[in-house]
Design a protein around this motif. Sequence first.
Motif, short mmCIF file in Angstrom:
data_model
loop_
_atom_site.label_atom_id
_atom_site.label_comp_id
_atom_site.label_asym_id
_atom_site.label_seq_id
_atom_site.Cartn_x
_atom_site.Cartn_y
_atom_site.Cartn_z
N THR A 252 42.63 103.06 -26.21
CA THR A 252 43.29 103.91 -25.23
C THR A 252 42.52 103.92 -23.91
OG1 THR A 252 44.07 105.32 -27.03
CG2 THR A 252 44.23 106.20 -24.80
N ALA B 265 50.92 98.56 -25.03
CA ALA B 265 49.85 98.29 -25.98
C ALA B 265 50.19 98.89 -27.34
CB ALA B 265 48.52 98.83 -25.46
N HIS B 266 49.35 98.59 -28.31
CA HIS B 266 49.62 98.94 -29.71
C HIS B 266 49.52 100.43 -29.98
CE1 HIS B 266 48.80 99.12 -34.10
NE2 HIS B 266 49.59 98.08 -34.15
N GLY B 267 48.49 101.05 -29.42
CA GLY B 267 48.25 102.47 -29.70
C GLY B 267 47.25 102.66 -30.82
N TYR C 2 57.88 95.64 -29.41
CA TYR C 2 57.69 96.31 -28.12
C TYR C 2 58.97 96.19 -27.30
CZ TYR C 2 52.58 96.29 -28.87
OH TYR C 2 51.32 96.50 -29.35
N THR D 52 42.85 100.45 -22.11
CA THR D 52 44.21 100.17 -21.66
C THR D 52 44.54 101.00 -20.42
OG1 THR D 52 44.89 99.68 -23.93
CG2 THR D 52 46.63 100.08 -22.33
N MET E 229 52.33 103.16 -25.30
CA MET E 229 51.93 102.64 -26.61
C MET E 229 53.13 102.60 -27.55
SD MET E 229 48.65 102.30 -26.06
CE MET E 229 47.35 102.93 -24.99
#
Length: 337
Positions: A61, A9-11, A123, A64, A84
């Motif tokens: 967060t 995931a992006h963070g 990613y 996820t 992340m």
Amino acid sequence: MSKAVLLLAHGTPDVLGEMAEYLGKVTGGRTLPDAVVEELKHRYAQIGLGETPGTEPPPLTKWTIKQGQLLEQALSGTPVYVAMRNWHPYIADVVAKMRADGVTHIRAICLAPQNSRTSVGLYRRALMTAASEIAVEFISGWADHPLLAQAFAEKLWPVWAEACAQAGYRVPVLFTAHSVPCRTIMTGEASIAGARPGTSVQNTPDPYPVEAKRTAAMVAERLAVVGFKEKNWYFAFQSQGVSGGPWIGPTVEETLKSLKDEGHRGVVMQPVGFLCDHVEILYDIDIAFREIADEIGLKLWRAESLNDSPLLTRALADLASNTDAISLDDSAVMRIA
């Protein structure tokens, strides 16, 4: 242990004081103007981020991690890790833990279902750099997964039905996905960003805009059973960057105004490029776009995010297990019909 699943995931920052450092990760080290940093701190503050850690993690967060836990339960024995790209827990750190745990094979699923070589591609690059001596299967896009579309349709149906009942007519639905800079979907830079370091790739247009609209179309198809028609939905790209430069559109702002000009009194928004609540939903839609809609006399509803959706878990489990057949049981259809 040998095989494991890794959700990417992006963070997001944990406190407001981390914003400048976090944005530096997002931009690849490029420093943003102070005004941009302060504006984003304001937005995050509006959705509950503070100067000190809260009682629970930020929404992105939190959800996820929850999605990872639900997936691990569904897989019954296969461990699931969460990493992340732009904040803790970083991909490199999680991969190091996986290596220490004895993982020798990673099946990686990016929690951005529509493939863009300059987002999903980054990613992949971070994972491939960190995962030396570990075999990696990387799922780069799953925009057309039927269970993903069904999960979105399940969330859209009740709010659309309520909106239509309140308005007295078929309220249009505006599907959205995150905008990206125009340069990232063109040939050249976009193609190279997702490749392994040192690998040459063909210069072809980025698939992201097409995949985002395909997800929306599949969601709309699943509501045909309740009378939802092609003329009832629109598509726009949201959350264009605040640091300048051209980003792909049409924008949500101009689309809302166009809907009002066409005589509509309301609109239902559903972001199909996001799998859980975070700032682009809780601020951009619930606060900023709702204010714009109010100003022009348009009532705005939003479908709930997928978050801990059982259908989303099933979609992720299917991707993780690499099954060939995907089926929708009657109960999934009946929840909409």
